[in-house]
Design an enzyme around this catalytic site. Structure first.
Site, mmCIF file in Angstrom:
data_model
loop_
_atom_site.group_PDB
_atom_site.id
_atom_site.type_symbol
_atom_site.label_atom_id
_atom_site.label_comp_id
_atom_site.label_asym_id
_atom_site.label_seq_id
_atom_site.Cartn_x
_atom_site.Cartn_y
_atom_site.Cartn_z
ATOM 1 N N LEU A 44 46.606 41.944 37.319
ATOM 2 C CA LEU A 44 45.909 43.274 37.007
ATOM 3 C C LEU A 44 44.351 43.350 37.590
ATOM 4 C CD1 LEU A 44 46.437 45.321 34.769
ATOM 5 C CD2 LEU A 44 45.353 44.089 33.011
ATOM 6 N N ASP A 45 44.529 44.370 38.222
ATOM 7 C CA ASP A 45 43.286 44.623 39.324
ATOM 8 C C ASP A 45 41.975 44.576 38.469
ATOM 9 O OD1 ASP A 45 44.858 45.562 41.267
ATOM 10 O OD2 ASP A 45 44.879 47.484 40.675
ATOM 11 N N ARG A 46 41.102 44.140 39.054
ATOM 12 C CA ARG A 46 39.628 43.999 38.550
ATOM 13 C C ARG A 46 39.132 45.256 37.564
ATOM 14 N NH1 ARG A 46 34.200 43.701 41.599
ATOM 15 N NH2 ARG A 46 32.851 42.759 40.143
ATOM 16 N N SER A 48 40.817 47.325 36.136
ATOM 17 C CA SER A 48 41.681 47.748 34.999
ATOM 18 C C SER A 48 41.674 46.707 33.903
ATOM 19 C CB SER A 48 43.128 47.517 35.411
ATOM 20 O OG SER A 48 43.536 48.493 36.708
ATOM 21 N N ARG A 143 48.506 48.567 42.920
ATOM 22 C CA ARG A 143 47.580 49.643 42.500
ATOM 23 C C ARG A 143 48.342 50.897 42.210
ATOM 24 N NH1 ARG A 143 42.281 48.764 42.055
ATOM 25 N NH2 ARG A 143 41.433 51.162 42.131
#
Length: 191
Positions: A44-46, A48, A143
């Site tokens: 999970l992106d930073r 998010s 993403r």
């Protein structure tokens, strides 16, 4: 018996246990989880937030993270703009991105969900409307949700992964985790 951890990843936290940047000052999973032998199943992106699953079982990790298993992931997305029927239908059909068409998604406009406050808060602008959508995908490109909403003219302001398969964030505060029963193995077939 394999172990499965549900973690509510806060905004700004890396989905890994170490920060490989030059200063190593960013928050990581090790700031929240001190369990040997568990690793994230996917990422999970930073920027998010939300559900991240961790396990000590390599097969389970692959089943959760690998797009070929088509495990549903539902995101609550605050977007800039006023999502209309045409934009939602475009998300449902699949969106052309630079790396190809996305699979069809489930997309619907929702009321603002009762979530925790984000730190830092999302920038509010009086002259620019925003709304929330629920988006369920069965793939996991880099993403992807942000690129999909941008492609239909709805840039993402806040992104919270609410569920993966049957696992959800219900009653799990940001930065906290709990054990969950791993999925049961399918019954063997009789001959």
């Amino acid at each position: 018996m394999s172990r499965l951890i549900l973690f509510n990843k806060p905004y700004g936290v890396l989905s890994q246990f170490t920060d490989r940047s030059t200063d190593g000052a960013r928050a990581t999973l090790s700031d929240y989880i001190d369990l040997p032998g568990v690793y994230p199943a996917g990422r999970l992106d930073r920027d998010s937030e939300g559900l991240l699953l961790l396990t000590d079982d390599g097969r389970l990790q692959a089943k959760i993270a690998d797009p070929r298993f088509k495990m549903a992931k539902t995101y609550l997305v605050q977007v800039e703009g006023d999502a209309d029927a045409g934009q939602l239908e475009a998300l449902r059909r699949g969106v052309a991105l630079k790396d190809g068409m996305t699979r069809p998604a489930l997309a619907e406009r929702i009321d603002p969900p009762a979530l925790w406050e984000r730190d830092p808060p999302v920038r509010f602008r009086k002259t620019v409307p925003d709304c929330w959508i629920s988006l369920t995908i069965r793939e996991g490109r880099n993403r992807q949700v942000r690129r999909m909403t941008a492609a239909v003219g709805l840039p993402t302001l806040r992104l919270v992964r609410w569920s993966i398969g049957d696992w959800t964030l219900e009653q799990l505060e940001p930065g906290s985790w709990r054990d969950a029963p791993p999925p049961s193995a399918p019954a063997s077939r009789r001959r």
